[in-house]
Structure formats: C-alpha cells, structure tokens
Design a protein around this motif. Structure first.
Motif, short mmCIF file in Angstrom:
data_model
loop_
_atom_site.label_atom_id
_atom_site.label_comp_id
_atom_site.label_asym_id
_atom_site.label_seq_id
_atom_site.Cartn_x
_atom_site.Cartn_y
_atom_site.Cartn_z
N THR A 184 0.94 -1.26 0.03
CA THR A 184 -0.06 0.06 -0.09
C THR A 184 0.82 1.22 -0.06
O THR A 184 0.29 2.37 -0.20
CB THR A 184 -0.88 0.03 1.03
OG1 THR A 184 -0.11 0.10 2.41
CG2 THR A 184 -1.84 -1.07 1.33
N ASP A 185 2.19 1.07 0.21
CA ASP A 185 3.14 2.28 0.27
C ASP A 185 3.73 2.56 -1.11
O ASP A 185 4.68 1.69 -1.58
CB ASP A 185 4.28 2.06 1.11
CG ASP A 185 5.22 3.20 1.42
OD1 ASP A 185 4.95 4.29 0.56
OD2 ASP A 185 6.22 3.07 2.34
N ILE A 186 3.18 3.47 -1.79
CA ILE A 186 3.49 3.63 -2.90
C ILE A 186 5.12 3.90 -3.31
O ILE A 186 5.84 3.85 -4.34
CB ILE A 186 2.62 4.79 -4.11
CG1 ILE A 186 2.97 4.75 -5.47
CG2 ILE A 186 2.70 5.96 -3.29
CD1 ILE A 186 2.75 3.44 -6.18
N ASP A 187 5.54 4.74 -2.04
CA ASP A 187 6.99 5.34 -2.16
C ASP A 187 7.98 4.02 -1.93
O ASP A 187 9.02 4.15 -2.45
CB ASP A 187 7.29 6.04 -1.01
CG ASP A 187 6.46 7.57 -1.13
OD1 ASP A 187 6.44 8.01 -2.10
OD2 ASP A 187 6.01 7.95 -0.21
N GLU A 188 7.48 2.87 -1.38
CA GLU A 188 8.15 1.70 -1.30
C GLU A 188 8.45 1.24 -2.78
O GLU A 188 9.63 0.60 -3.04
CB GLU A 188 7.98 0.54 -0.11
CG GLU A 188 8.63 -0.49 -0.36
CD GLU A 188 7.99 -1.65 0.87
OE1 GLU A 188 8.65 -2.70 0.93
OE2 GLU A 188 7.02 -1.30 1.80
N TRP A 189 7.24 1.14 -3.30
CA TRP A 189 7.31 0.57 -4.89
C TRP A 189 8.41 1.42 -5.85
O TRP A 189 9.23 0.81 -6.29
CB TRP A 189 6.04 0.76 -5.54
CG TRP A 189 4.89 -0.35 -5.31
CD1 TRP A 189 4.03 -0.19 -4.12
CD2 TRP A 189 4.73 -1.55 -5.74
NE1 TRP A 189 3.12 -1.24 -4.25
CE2 TRP A 189 3.60 -1.95 -5.20
CE3 TRP A 189 5.38 -2.26 -6.79
CZ2 TRP A 189 2.93 -3.33 -5.57
CZ3 TRP A 189 4.92 -3.41 -7.27
CH2 TRP A 189 3.75 -3.85 -6.47
N ALA A 190 8.25 2.76 -5.52
CA ALA A 190 9.10 3.61 -6.30
C ALA A 190 10.31 3.35 -5.85
O ALA A 190 11.54 3.54 -6.70
CB ALA A 190 8.42 5.05 -6.06
N SER A 191 10.79 3.21 -4.72
CA SER A 191 12.32 3.20 -4.25
C SER A 191 13.02 1.88 -4.54
O SER A 191 14.09 1.77 -4.80
CB SER A 191 12.33 3.14 -2.58
OG SER A 191 11.70 1.93 -2.25
N LYS A 192 12.25 0.93 -5.34
CA LYS A 192 12.66 -0.36 -5.64
C LYS A 192 12.99 -0.27 -7.42
O LYS A 192 13.64 -1.35 -7.78
CB LYS A 192 11.63 -1.29 -5.61
CG LYS A 192 11.29 -1.46 -4.04
CD LYS A 192 12.19 -2.19 -3.25
CE LYS A 192 11.66 -2.59 -1.64
NZ LYS A 192 12.70 -3.01 -0.95
N ILE A 193 12.53 0.75 -7.87
CA ILE A 193 12.61 0.87 -9.26
C ILE A 193 14.00 1.67 -9.75
O ILE A 193 14.35 2.84 -9.34
CB ILE A 193 11.45 1.42 -10.01
CG1 ILE A 193 10.22 0.98 -9.57
CG2 ILE A 193 11.79 1.76 -11.52
CD1 ILE A 193 8.94 1.49 -10.19
N ASP A 194 14.76 0.87 -10.71
CA ASP A 194 15.75 1.76 -11.20
C ASP A 194 15.81 1.37 -12.83
O ASP A 194 15.10 0.70 -13.30
CB ASP A 194 17.21 1.39 -10.53
CG ASP A 194 17.55 -0.24 -10.80
OD1 ASP A 194 17.14 -0.76 -11.88
OD2 ASP A 194 18.23 -0.59 -9.93
N GLY A 195 16.75 1.84 -13.46
CA GLY A 195 17.08 1.85 -14.84
C GLY A 195 17.17 0.51 -15.38
O GLY A 195 16.89 0.10 -16.58
N ASN A 196 17.57 -0.53 -14.46
CA ASN A 196 17.60 -2.09 -14.97
C ASN A 196 16.05 -2.86 -14.43
O ASN A 196 16.12 -4.12 -14.77
CB ASN A 196 18.74 -2.62 -14.34
CG ASN A 196 20.00 -2.20 -14.98
OD1 ASN A 196 19.92 -2.13 -16.04
ND2 ASN A 196 20.92 -2.00 -14.23
N THR A 197 15.33 -2.16 -13.95
CA THR A 197 14.04 -2.73 -13.67
C THR A 197 13.22 -3.22 -14.84
O THR A 197 13.12 -2.31 -15.84
CB THR A 197 12.98 -1.91 -12.46
OG1 THR A 197 13.77 -1.71 -11.72
CG2 THR A 197 11.75 -2.73 -12.38
N ARG A 198 12.50 -4.35 -15.02
CA ARG A 198 11.94 -5.02 -16.27
C ARG A 198 10.41 -4.82 -16.17
O ARG A 198 9.75 -4.71 -17.12
CB ARG A 198 12.40 -6.27 -16.74
CG ARG A 198 13.74 -6.33 -16.86
CD ARG A 198 14.26 -5.58 -18.07
NE ARG A 198 15.48 -5.36 -18.27
CZ ARG A 198 16.11 -6.45 -19.28
NH1 ARG A 198 15.42 -7.46 -19.78
NH2 ARG A 198 17.63 -6.42 -19.59
#
Length: 470
Positions: A184-198
């Motif tokens: 439910t924490d959208i910031d946690e989702w966002a923190s996991k994404i980088d340029g190599n996320t598929r």
C-alpha cells in the motif's frame, strides 16, 4: 522472440491469406457489433462460440467440442506453408493452438476485458505457475552477462510464486526480485525501481494473507518508467475484479482455482491489453503480448493446455458470476462468526469493515453487473471466497483445530465448490522458510480457509466444533 522464416509467398498461399483475412475481419466485426454488447453472464456462457460456428464447423454442437487431435491436416502445400509461417490461423499442432483452447482463450480475454474500452488477448497455459513464467520471461532477456536486471514484486504472494521468483530466477539465473513488503506504500514501490527494472508484479487479493494495493496508482508508477504492471488476479476472478480496466497491462490466472471450481484439473492463462506499456525492442510483443507469447515463446517452451481441460474449465466458467457471489456471501458470514470467536486471534477478510484494507479493497472489488441484476439493482461489493485466520494459542492449537475438521476438507487446494482449509506454514508456504514467511506475514498458527457453496451454517458448525478442540 522473433519468428524466423523466409518463406516466399506463392499465389496459392496468397489466396489462403486473403480467405483468412476475410474470416478474421468477420470475427472482429462479430466481437465489436455483438459480443461486446453482451452482459458478463452471457459472455461467460457463450464466449466466442456462435451458432454459426456450430453449424458451419461443428455439426451443430451446442457445447464447444473437445478437439483431442494433436494436429491438423492441410489441403495442400500452400495452405501448410501459409499456416506454418503464421500467415493464417492454424491448429497445426496442439502444443501451439487447438480449437478447444481457442474458445477458452477468447472467453477469458473477453471476461477480463469486460468494461475495458480497448482490446484484449489471451494465451492458455498448463497451470497457473506456467502462466506466471510465461508472463515474466519475455522481460528477462539478458543481453550482456554483466547486466544486473531486476523486477519488483509484492512479498505477499502465493508460495509457489515466491519459489519461482526466489529460486528459479534469483538463485539460478541471478535476476534480482526486489520485494515490496507494504504494497500500500507507493513510495516503497518507487524506491525499488531503477534503470534495470523490467516489470512490476503484484498479487491481489494475496494468498493467503489477503494483501491488497491500489492498482491504478501502481500502474501509473510503472508506466511513468515505461514498465508493465503484471497482476495475479486468481482469487478475485473477473467476476469481482478486472485489473486491465484499472491500468494493469497483463493479468495471470491460475484457472485451476476459482475458474475451475469443480476441481477437475490444472490450467492457467495470461491475458493482456493491446498494446502493453513496456520497454521492449519487439514491437509485436508490445502490440499483442499474449498472442505473441502463445505463438512464439510458448511454442518453443511447451507449457500448453490440454484441450479437454480447456473444455472442462469453460464449463465451470459459465456460472462464474453467480458462484463468486454465493461463495463471497458465504465467506462473509463465516468471517463474522470467526472474528467474534474466543479461540480466534484475528481474521483476515477484506469484507470485514474493521480490516485495515477494507476501504481500499472496496474501491476495486465489485460484483460485476450487480446493478443490472434484479436481485440487487445497484453496485454491490463482494470480496471473494478466500480468508485466513489465526488460532489463539499458537501452532499446536492451530494444528489441533485443523485435525478436528470434519466437513471442511484438509488440502492445499482453493477455489473449490467445496470448502477447503490448509495451514500455509506447513503446506503452500513451507519451502520459503521462516524468515520469508515472516516478511510475508504468514505465521505458523494461520489457517487459510476457502469457503465453498455449502450452506454457511454447516461450515460454521464444523469450525465451531473444531475450535472447541483447539
């Protein structure tokens, strides 16, 4: 992923291609002018199988025939060449396509796309696990050995999904899965994404913890990074939730569960919108994801669905909405009983108003077409047939309770017309280990209960007598 062929188009092949184009145009017109105007129940009953199909091709059979032949014969070399070059529709080999799986796929594509303004397609698979693998594999191509690719997924998920991501992808292929603990924490989702996320992957409601997240919000986040959102919607089914309508790109179904409520076999499906949002080089994959993994990737990997199972599942799907309504109402009664029972520590069911995710789930989980139902005549929330609860006192009382059940079946199954219970820590989530179970909120005294179509009074009576022995 590309289909490699250098077949020259002969005049004879072109004639077959022209005929095929006319048939596909007729099918598209039939879908847009007729099928998409139907209510959910009508699509579930008929799918794309029409009176014209029956009379023209299937001896007038009212129910879709089970085509048990492994392959198709051709009129001549031109038709064979056109078919194997994928220039015309073909049942060339049942590992790739079959008339029975064709009707299964179109029914699910239409049901998951019910209320969605765009187009959808479906790829049938031999199981829910093969559906997940089929859906994620195209995004995990490593072009360089030193490329550290990753994907982001909800930690609250089915144990088999956890094993596939942790063992088969992380340990064996060094592809990192970045787990989201609080979906439910959208910031946690966002923190996991980088340029190599598929891709982003989520299961909701999750099995067995009843986790949930804001689909539209997570889809927007994924799309802002040009990534697809893949959703496992097995527990809800399209009768209660259609993620494609809220921005998800791909839905995976373990059709073994609620869609095949009879329990007559194992099957799965990948359903996608057209096009999906994805940073993929192959334009065909973006334009029609499910169709392309069916004809190319899965042709080579072979996770095909048996045609007899396709027909068995189709038969169960016909009454999906009414069954999900009935079992949801039964589960609500059972959940209310359990939350007041002195031997129960806590109850996880999204329909309970005191559940922390009730408001969020209520935003998305609706009984399809309730407003057109004479019984309701207005939108109605329904929360499904899966719940879990923790037996007070810990692991040993939970096992005593479990062993004392008489009417409810002890099994790792769910989605059945009969009520089934299991202890996830010793069954579905055993192999992922204590630390991972803790991260996913699966304690040892948790019981997963899938309520069936029995009278709820009889299920409650069985639970009560077993709890008194805990």
């Amino acid at each position: 992923m590309e289909n490699q062929n250098d077949t020259a188009i002969t005049p004879g092949m072109q004639e077959y291609i022209n005929q095929s184009d006319r048939i596909r145009a007729e099918r598209t017109n039939y879908i847009n002018s007729e099928v998409k105007k139907w209510r959910f129940d009508t699509i579930a009953v008929h799918g794309l199988y029409s009176v014209q199909d029956a009379l023209n091709f299937h001896q007038g059979a009212i129910i879709e025939p089970a085509f048990l032949s492994s392959s198709q014969a051709y009129r001549d070399s031109d038709e064979m060449a056109a078919a194997l070059a994928y220039k015309i529709p073909t049942w060339c080999y049942s590992r790739i396509a079959n008339p029975s799986t064709y009707y299964y796929e179109w029914t699910l594509a239409l049901l998951e796309g019910y209320g969605f303004s765009g187009e959808t397609s479906c790829c049938s698979t031999s199981s829910g696990m093969s559906a997940i693998f089929s859906a994620v594999t195209p995004f995990l191509t490593v072009k360089r050995r030193d490329e550290p690719i990753n994907f982001v997924a909800t930690a609250q998920c089915y144990g088999g999904t956890f094993q596939q991501f942790t063992v088969r992808l992380m340990k064996e292929r060094q592809i990192e899965c970045r787990w989201v603990v609080d979906a439910t924490d959208i910031d946690e989702w966002a923190s996991k994404i980088d340029g190599n996320t598929r891709f982003l992957y989520g299961e909701l409601p999750s099995n067995p913890q009843l986790g949930f997240f804001d689909i539209a919000q997570v889809a927007d986040l994924a799309h802002s990074h040009e990534l697809p959102l893949i959703v496992d919607s097995t527990i809800a089914t399209p009768a209660l939730l259609r993620p494609l309508c809220h921005g998800a790109d791909i839905v995976v179904q373990s059709a073994t569960k609620s869609l095949t409520s009879s329990g007559f076999g194992i099957c799965g499906a990948v359903i996608s919108r057209k096009p999906i949002t994805a940073n993929l080089e192959e334009a065909a994959l973006r334009d029609d994801f499910a169709f392309n993994i069916k004809l190319l990737q899965n042709r080579d990997l072979g996770p095909n669905l048996h045609p007899m199972q396709a027909i068995l599942t189709l038969n169960d799907i016909r009454t999906l909405r009414s069954k999900m309504d009935l079992m949801s109402r039964n589960t609500m009664q059972v959940a209310k009983f359990l939350q007041d029972h002195p031997k129960v520590e806590r109850v996880e069911y999204l329909g309970l108003k005191n559940h922390k995710l009730h408001e969020l789930a209520s935003k998305y989980m609706w009984l399809v077409d309730a407003e057109h139902d004479e019984l309701y005549q207005k939108p109605v929330n329904r929360y499904g047939h899966l719940m879990s609860f923790c037996v007070a006192g810990g692991i040993e009382p939970a096992r005593r309770f479990f062993d004392s059940l008489q009417r409810i079946w002890r099994a790792t199954d769910l989605g059945r017309i009969k009520s089934v219970a299991t202890i996830p820590a010793i069954s579905t989530h055993q192999q992922q280990g204590e630390e991972a179970r803790k991260m996913a909120h699966v304690p040892g005294n948790m019981v997963r209960l899938c309520v069936g179509a029995e009278h709820p009074d009889d299920i409650i009576a069985d639970l009560d007598q077993a709890l008194h022995k805990a």
